[in-house]
Design a protein around this motif. Structure first.
Motif, PDB file in Angstrom:
ATOM      1  N   LYS A  83       0.828  -1.197   0.000  1.00 24.82           N
ATOM      2  CA  LYS A  83       0.000   0.000   0.000  1.00 24.82           C
ATOM      3  C   LYS A  83       0.863   1.248   0.000  1.00 24.82           C
ATOM      4  N   THR A  84       0.451   2.248  -0.774  1.00 19.41           N
ATOM      5  CA  THR A  84       1.154   3.523  -0.809  1.00 19.41           C
ATOM      6  C   THR A  84       0.553   4.438   0.243  1.00 19.41           C
ATOM      7  N   GLY A  85       1.028   5.690   0.275  1.00 17.36           N
ATOM      8  CA  GLY A  85       0.482   6.664   1.205  1.00 17.36           C
ATOM      9  C   GLY A  85      -1.000   6.905   0.968  1.00 17.36           C
ATOM     10  N   PHE A  86      -1.643   7.500   1.981  1.00 18.42           N
ATOM     11  CA  PHE A  86      -3.093   7.703   1.900  1.00 18.42           C
ATOM     12  C   PHE A  86      -3.468   8.687   0.794  1.00 18.42           C
ATOM     13  N   VAL A  87      -2.637   9.723   0.590  1.00 21.93           N
ATOM     14  CA  VAL A  87      -2.881  10.707  -0.475  1.00 21.93           C
ATOM     15  C   VAL A  87      -1.648  10.767  -1.370  1.00 21.93           C
ATOM     16  N   THR A  88      -1.865  10.541  -2.658  1.00 21.30           N
ATOM     17  CA  THR A  88      -0.787  10.652  -3.641  1.00 21.30           C
ATOM     18  C   THR A  88      -1.191  11.686  -4.692  1.00 21.30           C
ATOM     19  N   LYS A  89      -0.263  12.073  -5.543  1.00 20.60           N
ATOM     20  CA  LYS A  89      -0.574  13.025  -6.616  1.00 20.60           C
ATOM     21  C   LYS A  89      -1.639  12.462  -7.551  1.00 20.60           C
ATOM     22  N   ASN A  90      -1.529  11.175  -7.848  1.00 19.95           N
ATOM     23  CA  ASN A  90      -2.520  10.555  -8.738  1.00 19.95           C
ATOM     24  C   ASN A  90      -3.912  10.574  -8.123  1.00 19.95           C
ATOM     25  N   ARG A  91      -3.994  10.312  -6.819  1.00 17.46           N
ATOM     26  CA  ARG A  91      -5.293  10.338  -6.148  1.00 17.46           C
ATOM     27  C   ARG A  91      -5.842  11.764  -6.107  1.00 17.46           C
ATOM     28  N   ALA A  92      -4.979  12.743  -5.842  1.00 20.24           N
ATOM     29  CA  ALA A  92      -5.413  14.138  -5.833  1.00 20.24           C
ATOM     30  C   ALA A  92      -5.949  14.543  -7.209  1.00 20.24           C
TER      31      ALA A  92
ATOM     32  N   SER B 155     -15.392   5.387  -3.137  1.00 25.41           N
ATOM     33  CA  SER B 155     -16.415   6.184  -2.438  1.00 25.41           C
ATOM     34  C   SER B 155     -15.959   7.630  -2.265  1.00 25.41           C
ATOM     35  N   SER B 156     -14.680   7.829  -1.920  1.00 31.78           N
ATOM     36  CA  SER B 156     -14.204   9.197  -1.728  1.00 31.78           C
ATOM     37  C   SER B 156     -14.142   9.958  -3.052  1.00 31.78           C
ATOM     38  N   CYS B 157     -13.838   9.257  -4.143  1.00 28.59           N
ATOM     39  CA  CYS B 157     -13.856   9.912  -5.457  1.00 28.59           C
ATOM     40  C   CYS B 157     -15.269  10.401  -5.783  1.00 28.59           C
ATOM     41  N   HIS B 158     -16.253   9.536  -5.544  1.00 26.16           N
ATOM     42  CA  HIS B 158     -17.637   9.940  -5.778  1.00 26.16           C
ATOM     43  C   HIS B 158     -18.064  11.027  -4.788  1.00 26.16           C
ATOM     44  N   ALA B 159     -17.420  11.059  -3.622  1.00 20.51           N
ATOM     45  CA  ALA B 159     -17.698  12.138  -2.670  1.00 20.51           C
ATOM     46  C   ALA B 159     -17.257  13.477  -3.241  1.00 20.51           C
ATOM     47  N   PHE B 160     -16.119  13.499  -3.937  1.00 18.08           N
ATOM     48  CA  PHE B 160     -15.672  14.741  -4.562  1.00 18.08           C
ATOM     49  C   PHE B 160     -16.628  15.174  -5.669  1.00 18.08           C
TER      50      PHE B 160
ATOM     51  N   LEU C  91      -9.791  15.693  -8.180  1.00 21.21           N
ATOM     52  CA  LEU C  91     -10.095  16.983  -8.804  1.00 21.21           C
ATOM     53  C   LEU C  91     -10.944  16.810 -10.062  1.00 21.21           C
ATOM     54  N   LEU C  92     -10.710  15.725 -10.799  1.00 24.15           N
ATOM     55  CA  LEU C  92     -11.522  15.462 -11.991  1.00 24.15           C
ATOM     56  C   LEU C  92     -12.981  15.195 -11.606  1.00 24.15           C
ATOM     57  N   PHE C  93     -13.179  14.389 -10.556  1.00 22.05           N
ATOM     58  CA  PHE C  93     -14.537  14.147 -10.062  1.00 22.05           C
ATOM     59  C   PHE C  93     -15.167  15.456  -9.579  1.00 22.05           C
ATOM     60  N   LEU C  94     -14.372  16.272  -8.882  1.00 21.42           N
ATOM     61  CA  LEU C  94     -14.856  17.563  -8.383  1.00 21.42           C
ATOM     62  C   LEU C  94     -15.304  18.454  -9.535  1.00 21.42           C
TER      63      LEU C  94
ATOM     64  N   ALA D  72     -13.822  25.741 -13.252  1.00 17.96           N
ATOM     65  CA  ALA D  72     -13.627  24.392 -13.796  1.00 17.96           C
ATOM     66  C   ALA D  72     -12.282  24.282 -14.496  1.00 17.96           C
ATOM     67  N   ALA D  73     -11.880  25.333 -15.205  1.00 15.14           N
ATOM     68  CA  ALA D  73     -10.583  25.343 -15.892  1.00 15.14           C
ATOM     69  C   ALA D  73      -9.432  25.277 -14.879  1.00 15.14           C
ATOM     70  N   ILE D  74      -9.606  25.923 -13.730  1.00 15.89           N
ATOM     71  CA  ILE D  74      -8.574  25.873 -12.681  1.00 15.89           C
ATOM     72  C   ILE D  74      -8.457  24.448 -12.121  1.00 15.89           C
ATOM     73  N   PHE D  75      -9.607  23.814 -11.837  1.00 17.55           N
ATOM     74  CA  PHE D  75      -9.586  22.424 -11.350  1.00 17.55           C
ATOM     75  C   PHE D  75      -8.817  21.525 -12.327  1.00 17.55           C
TER      76      PHE D  75
END
Length: 397
Positions: free
Chosen positions: A12-21, A144-149, A25-28, A181-184
């Protein structure tokens, strides 16, 4: 297959990675633009002088755009990987809210809605595929957290939409929404996980599965997403026309729904780990039924908004559980199960609301909201199938 084997064997990697962030943001961004559309619907209908029946047809055009582009996006993901597809879809999506705001007649409005639905749907498929790839690379459940965003984006877009429209007008609102949206997208762009193409999966998707399980899970996703689509497309109009809400207040229906949905989705992975998929789904479905009935029988807009909030608590983890279960069907590749369940599920959110418009033309929205819990009862009857979702955290597929 070598890549998947390496991923499965990784720690397992760290809880937050650049890829996860990035995928968050895409879901957001996607949810934000959908949320921005919700409070614009009454103004869009008034500007183009649409009846409920005609607006139902327009919403159908939005759904047809999504259902047209989603399988195309799936094929391109198989050929190029999800990163390129999500980047192209998101970039093409950016100007469409402005096009909807400036559409001078029904024809241009319909074309703009088709493209809006198309690029929303294409981006949705690609970002879900990217989330699966990130999940496997991290060896953590993040769906679930992605859908939360996505829900958080919907909350921001719909909650502020009515207020911004009242302050800046419809064009100013569209310009501000497009800029945000462009900033995200700009922040996420360089960090999106570059997953490899899956040409073997593309060939297999051409054959529909003959076993009943993915279709039953698809039915669960379908009946879970119809109420979500009803609140998104008709909640503001219901509050405005039948319960006398102001423009600003009417946007809070979907906002309240998105708020509770976002909160519960952020907690969804922990809740599922503790209670399991079956019990979580049953509790969520009961909340959704109670919330929808409260909204239907509400004497005023404020009480209906409370009902939508309860409904958001319920629907929050119903869809992620169905998607997770689809990716863990024994003896079936994850991509095949997911393609069936996502297409069936999103057709409920994108196409069914147009039928709601046709019915509401004659009997009103409150009666429609009274009938929707019947679909949720069916989900409750099939809830035992959610046991397959409990395999997601193990990364078995």
């Amino acid at each position: 297959m070598d890549t998947q084997t390496k991923m499965a064997s990784a720690v397992k990697t760290g809880f937050v990675t650049k890829n996860r962030a990035a995928v968050s943001l895409l879901f957001l961004m996607n949810g934000f633009l959908v949320g921005c559309w919700a409070p614009k619907i009454p103004e869009f209908a008034e500007r183009l002088q649409l009846s409920k029946f005609q607006l139902g047809l327009m919403i159908l055009v939005f759904g047809l755009g999504s259902l047209t582009m989603m399988p195309i996006a799936g094929a391109q993901i198989a050929r190029h990987g999800s990163r390129l597809v999500v980047q192209v879809a998101a970039f093409c999506l950016l100007p469409i809210l402005l096009a909807l705001t400036l559409a001078p007649n029904i024809a241009t409005g319909a074309v703009s809605l088709f493209l809006f639905g198309g690029f929303i749907g294409a981006m949705d498929v690609a970002m879900n595929a990217n989330a699966v790839a990130v999940e496997k690379s991290m060896r953590r459940a993040i769906m679930s957290s992605c859908h939360a965003f996505w829900s958080l984006g919907g909350l921001i877009g719909s909650g502020l939409g009515g207020l911004v429209i009242a302050k800046l007008g419809v064009l100013g609102h569209a310009e501000l929404a497009t800029l945000l949206a462009a900033i995200f997208l700009g922040v996420a762009w360089p960090m999106i996980l570059a997953d490899p193409p899956h040409p073997d999966e593309k060939k297999e998707k051409a054959r529909l599965p003959l076993v009943p399980l993915p279709w039953l899970l698809g039915l669960m996703a379908l009946f879970s997403m119809v109420p979500e689509g009803a609140v998104l497309d008709w909640g503001a109009l219901y509050l405005r026309q039948e319960l006398g809400a102001s423009i600003a207040l009417s946007g809070f229906g979907f906002a309240a729904f998105s708020l509770t949905m976002a909160v519960m989705r952020f907690a969804g992975d922990l809740v599922r780990d503790r209670l399991g998929g079956v019990k979580t789904l049953r509790i969520c479905t009961l909340f959704a039924i109670a919330g929808m009935l409260l909204a239907a029988f509400a004497p005023d807009a404020e009480m209906a908004i409370v009902g939508f909030a309860l409904c958001g608590i319920g629907i929050s983890n119903m869809v992620p559980i169905a998607f997770s279960a689809a990716g863990n069907i024994p003896g079936l590749k994850a991509g095949i199960g997911l393609s069936v369940v996502t297409t069936m599920g999103y057709s409920g959110m994108l196409v069914a609301p147009s039928a709601i418009g046709f019915v509401a033309e004659h009997i009103g929205f409150s009666v429609v909201f009274m009938a929707l819990p019947v679909l949720l009862v069916v989900v409750l009857l099939f809830s035992n199938l959610a046991r397959y979702a409990d395999g997601i955290s193990g990364g078995g597929h």
